[in-house]
Design a protein around this motif. Sequence first.
Motif, short mmCIF file in Angstrom:
data_model
loop_
_atom_site.label_atom_id
_atom_site.label_comp_id
_atom_site.label_asym_id
_atom_site.label_seq_id
_atom_site.Cartn_x
_atom_site.Cartn_y
_atom_site.Cartn_z
N ASP A 276 47.08 44.40 44.26
CA ASP A 276 48.01 44.13 44.80
C ASP A 276 48.41 45.72 44.57
OD1 ASP A 276 50.75 44.06 44.58
OD2 ASP A 276 50.44 43.25 42.83
N GLU A 277 48.85 45.80 46.40
CA GLU A 277 48.66 47.50 46.91
C GLU A 277 50.70 47.87 46.69
OE1 GLU A 277 49.03 46.93 50.93
OE2 GLU A 277 46.87 46.60 51.46
N ARG A 278 51.54 47.12 45.70
CA ARG A 278 52.80 47.34 45.45
C ARG A 278 51.93 48.06 44.27
NH1 ARG A 278 55.42 42.72 43.40
NH2 ARG A 278 53.80 42.12 43.12
N THR A 279 50.77 47.95 42.88
CA THR A 279 50.78 48.13 41.50
C THR A 279 49.63 49.41 41.81
OG1 THR A 279 49.56 46.13 40.49
CG2 THR A 279 51.74 46.23 41.10
N GLY A 280 49.03 49.22 42.86
CA GLY A 280 47.54 49.91 42.37
C GLY A 280 46.61 49.20 41.38
N VAL A 281 47.28 47.85 41.25
CA VAL A 281 46.49 47.42 39.90
C VAL A 281 45.23 46.15 40.64
CG1 VAL A 281 46.09 46.07 37.49
CG2 VAL A 281 47.68 48.71 37.99
N PRO A 282 43.69 46.32 40.16
CA PRO A 282 42.89 45.20 40.38
C PRO A 282 43.71 43.87 39.89
CG PRO A 282 42.29 46.60 39.47
CD PRO A 282 43.58 47.10 39.76
N ILE A 283 43.80 42.75 39.90
CA ILE A 283 43.17 41.16 39.38
C ILE A 283 42.10 40.82 39.30
CG2 ILE A 283 45.06 39.06 38.49
CD1 ILE A 283 47.49 39.95 40.44
N VAL A 284 41.75 40.42 38.00
CA VAL A 284 40.37 40.37 37.70
C VAL A 284 40.01 38.74 37.24
CG1 VAL A 284 37.73 41.29 37.18
CG2 VAL A 284 39.79 43.18 38.39
N PRO A 285 39.67 38.33 37.14
CA PRO A 285 39.50 37.18 36.52
C PRO A 285 38.10 37.45 35.90
CG PRO A 285 38.79 36.92 38.62
CD PRO A 285 38.90 38.22 38.39
#
Length: 321
Positions: free
Chosen positions: A13-22
């Motif tokens: 998510d480029e807005r937060t800079g946080v990857p979403i990992v399953p």
Amino acid sequence: MEFRILGPVQVFDERTGVPIVPSGAKQRALLGALVVKADQAVSADRLVDELWGEHPPGNAANALQAHVARLRRLLPAPPAAGQAPHEWLVTRAPGYVLRLGPAGTDARTFHRLTAEGRGLAPTDPGRSADVLRRALALWRGPALEGSGRGTICSVEASLLEESRLVALESLYTACLGAGRAGEITGELEELTTAHPLRERFHELLMTALYRCGRQAEALWAYDRAHRRLVRDLGVEPGPLLRGRMEAIRHDPEPAPFHPTDPPAGPSGPSAPSAGDDDGPSVRLLRAELADLRRHIERLTREQRDLTDRLEALTATHAATP
């Protein structure tokens, strides 16, 4: 949003800079398969095979629906200004489809940059090398790492890894064309160690060493490759590698390479002079071009054959009561 498969599967998510990992292996396999087939409907039966293989649970359809629902919650669609939210994962007969919409994938970016880099090689090898390094910098580990061994993910991982190796070959060819031989010998040493049966890396290392004035080391690199090929595969080096060795051996005192020297051609120890159309450098260039064309044609055939086989097996499985 960017869906990433050049390494462990994740959504960035480029807005937060946080990857979403399953969090689980099944979730990673599901997301990985859907990203590989982005914007295409993937049947529920095929996804069940991808997640459980030959040992699906008794309630496979319900188990798949639960994983899809969990993945939907993992990918909340933020509403755009004045627009309805974008739904990433939708149901579409006979299964599900991941709609990229405004998002992209790192794999598509990688393919775009490698094509751009190769296109620049004949006229601007320095810029070509820079673009190819940008493409290769997208990799965070083995493609689709941790996504299981289902057919969709495993076939795509193999194809992506081959594309990465070909991009590395193109990168170091461009570096040689840009006169950067001294910068890449260490990297090529590591690649020949990691991929000892890939002749192209050995040939590039020999060329780089030669252009740095290290002829003896270049010939030793050939001997090392020769021994490994004979020992592990029972074959002699191919014509490109043998031709490079002969060209280097016939010049006992090559001039040391300096950054201020005019860059030599990307595939021979020295650029051919005017009227030297039949010289060894030109023959090597022709052999290299022919080798690359055969390599690309082989990859295209293998990808087509794998896709046809997969579709046929999927259709047979779907028709089986």
